[in-house]
Design a protein around this motif. Structure first.
Motif, short mmCIF file in Angstrom:
data_model
loop_
_atom_site.label_atom_id
_atom_site.label_comp_id
_atom_site.label_asym_id
_atom_site.label_seq_id
_atom_site.Cartn_x
_atom_site.Cartn_y
_atom_site.Cartn_z
N GLU A 199 -6.38 6.75 -7.78
CA GLU A 199 -7.53 6.69 -6.82
C GLU A 199 -7.47 7.96 -5.81
O GLU A 199 -9.58 8.30 -5.70
N VAL A 200 -7.20 8.72 -5.06
CA VAL A 200 -7.46 9.82 -4.09
C VAL A 200 -7.72 10.28 -5.63
O VAL A 200 -8.67 11.60 -4.64
N ILE A 204 -18.13 9.39 -9.70
CA ILE A 204 -18.05 8.91 -8.55
C ILE A 204 -18.60 7.41 -7.93
O ILE A 204 -17.86 7.83 -7.00
N VAL A 205 -19.23 6.75 -8.47
CA VAL A 205 -18.93 5.00 -8.25
C VAL A 205 -19.02 4.47 -9.33
O VAL A 205 -18.41 4.58 -10.25
N HIS A 241 -11.27 10.08 -5.85
CA HIS A 241 -12.05 10.75 -5.08
C HIS A 241 -12.55 11.75 -4.35
O HIS A 241 -13.51 12.63 -3.82
N ALA A 242 -11.26 12.91 -4.80
CA ALA A 242 -10.89 14.27 -4.31
C ALA A 242 -12.56 14.96 -5.40
O ALA A 242 -12.36 16.10 -5.28
N GLY A 245 7.65 6.05 2.16
CA GLY A 245 6.25 5.96 1.74
C GLY A 245 5.21 6.34 1.48
O GLY A 245 4.78 6.69 2.36
N LYS A 291 -15.06 14.15 -6.74
CA LYS A 291 -16.36 13.45 -6.71
C LYS A 291 -17.66 14.69 -6.34
O LYS A 291 -18.56 14.93 -6.67
N LYS A 292 -17.19 15.47 -5.67
CA LYS A 292 -18.56 16.87 -5.12
C LYS A 292 -18.08 17.22 -5.88
O LYS A 292 -20.19 18.03 -5.98
N ALA A 328 2.19 6.64 -0.90
CA ALA A 328 0.89 5.75 -0.87
C ALA A 328 0.88 5.08 -1.99
O ALA A 328 0.66 6.96 -3.13
N GLN A 329 0.66 4.45 -2.26
CA GLN A 329 0.67 4.03 -3.88
C GLN A 329 -0.74 4.24 -4.78
O GLN A 329 -0.98 3.16 -5.53
N ASN A 330 -2.08 4.58 -4.23
CA ASN A 330 -2.87 4.50 -4.96
C ASN A 330 -3.33 6.47 -5.06
O ASN A 330 -4.44 7.01 -5.18
N ASN A 370 0.92 -1.58 -0.09
CA ASN A 370 -0.09 -0.35 -0.31
C ASN A 370 1.19 2.07 -0.30
O ASN A 370 0.41 2.63 -0.77
N PHE A 371 1.70 0.81 0.49
CA PHE A 371 2.79 2.05 0.97
C PHE A 371 3.79 2.11 0.54
O PHE A 371 4.67 1.43 0.78
N CYS A 372 4.95 3.09 -0.38
CA CYS A 372 6.26 2.58 -0.80
C CYS A 372 7.49 2.47 1.03
O CYS A 372 7.00 3.19 1.65
#
Lengths: 255, 174
Positions: free
Chosen positions: A36-37, A184-185, A40-41, A29, A43-44, A31-33, A23-25
């Motif tokens: 995706e992050v 969004i979905v 999701h930012a 350190g 979406k609003k 994050a490997q996504n 999940n993380f290097c």
């Protein structure tokens, strides 16, 4: 101890070698996504666009309900407003949306197959809806009278009932709305939501037994084929069958 | 590795290798200063608490779908006894059954697909209120506080679902 073989990849930040299931290097350190992050930012904003779009759709459709005497001009006016709304929203993210206007892997077999199925289903639905309306509401609902007394009434009816809604409802729901929802979905939920909102906007509870499945089918075809045009053709023939049933019924009555 | 020591991350209790600088499971700075390590744990804890809050909001929103179904049901039973002869009982009953059924179905569905169920529930509720408004303009006043509370809960629920997914991704929980 024998280790399970897991593919190696590189950290998105420092390019150190890591395993794909990390999940993380382990070196920096990170994050490997990240994708995706960031997905999701946004979406609003997408949700706000959808809310604005659907609010406008509801307002337009409710204003159409408020008018008691539907003339040809009024029908065409509302078709026009819906068309403009659909085009404006769709073109707002033109670069993201334009690919669904292409028609890759054109297949005449598929088109003919879908059209035949649509026409048969539509005919059955018209028959059932007619009976349901007579049974429950003791009335015959018909949009034919709006157009019946005009010289080119039949042609205008096909334009206003079949062609324009097919084009612009597809552009709005399977085009704009579907594209926003995919941000969004996941695909499954996007298919569900577009069909449910498509059904709600028709303000007809009785029609859930065919409108929902029809919406689901249109959305499914749109996702599978990555083009809007199969949906437009199916929608057009569905409504066209309804027009022909009306014309036929009324010509038998001597209009 | 004969004398393999069991190294457990202080944050997520996952095993780590001796030469790793960061935990591969939660990003905990294994070789970092005390301050960095404490910050990391605090940040994750804050997000986890946020996540719990958001999940509660989603749950409230899902439950409000049951409330809508219940309220429609109860008000229809009251409405049923005040029906006059001119009103069509059959249409009234069919409408009620479909609406209560729709909200119950959405409420059940919201346990597995909260985004879809909440967006659909919110749209349906708003549309029903607007159609009632056209049919009988005074209907909007009846139970207006309740209506506003329901709508606020549903909107908060939709936002919370999306926010919760975002935080899960930031925490990198699968």
């Amino acid at each position: 101890m024998e280790k399970q073989h897991i593919d190696a990849t590189f950290c998105e930040n420092c390019q150190s070698e890591i395993l794909v299931n990390n999940n993380f290097c382990r070196v920096c350190g990170q994050a490997q996504n990240l994708k995706e992050v960031s997905f999701h930012a946004n979406k609003k904003q997408n949700l706000q666009q959808i809310a604005l779009f659907f609010a406008i759709e509801i307002i337009v459709c409710i204003s159409a309900l408020l008018i008691e005497n539907h003339t040809i001009a009024i029908s065409l006016f509302f078709d026009f407003v819906m068309a403009i709304t659909a085009i404006l929203f769709f073109c707002n993210n033109w670069s993201e949306n334009k690919f669904i206007l292409k028609w890759p892997n054109f297949s005449i077999k598929k088109v003919v197959g879908l059209v035949v199925v649509t026409v048969i289903v539509s005919y059955i639905v018209q028959f059932l809806v007619g009976h349901l309306n007579r049974f429950i509401f003791n009335e015959d609902y018909s949009f034919y009278f709006t157009y019946a007394f005009h010289k080119y009434g039949n042609y205008i009816m096909v334009l206003s009932v079949a062609l324009l809604p097919a084009l612009f409802e597809e552009l709005a729901y399977r085009g704009f709305l579907m594209q926003r929802l995919l941000n969004i979905v996941d695909e499954k939920e996007a298919i569900y939501i577009t069909s449910i909102l498509f059904f709600f906007i028709h303000f007809s509870m009785i029609s859930f037994f065919w409108m929902l499945p029809f919406g689901l089918l249109l959305a499914y075809v749109r996702i599978k084929t990555n083009t809007l045009w199969y949906g437009v053709i199916m929608h057009f023939f569905f409504n066209l069958t309804a027009c022909f049933v009306e014309i036929y019924d009324f010509s038998n009555l001597g209009f | 590795m004969e004398n393999q020591q069991l190294n457990l991350c202080a944050c997520c209790a996952n095993t780590f290798a001796q030469n790793d600088s960061y935990c591969i499971s939660c990003g905990y700075p294994l070789q970092g200063t005390n301050e960095q390590q404490e910050n990391h744990i605090a940040n994750r804890a804050v997000k986890e608490i946020d996540l719990i809050d958001l999940n509660k909001k989603v749950e409230t929103a899902c439950n409000s779908l049951y409330w809508i179904a219940g309220i429609i049901g109860v008000s229809s039973i009251i409405g049923y006894f005040t029906l006059t002869d001119e009103d069509d009982v059959l249409i009234f009953l069919i409408t009620t059954v479909i609406m209560v059924g729709a909200f119950l179905a959405l409420a059940v569905w919201s346990k597995t697909k909260p985004t879809t169920a909440l967006i659909s529930g919110l749209s349906l509720y708003v549309i029903i209120q607007l159609l009632n408004l056209i049919a009988d303009p005074s209907s909007i006043i009846r139970g207006i506080i309740f209506k506003i509370i329901i709508i606020v809960y549903l909107i908060k629920g939709v936002m919370a679902v999306l926010e919760a997914e975002k935080i899960k991704k930031e925490l990198n929980i699968k």
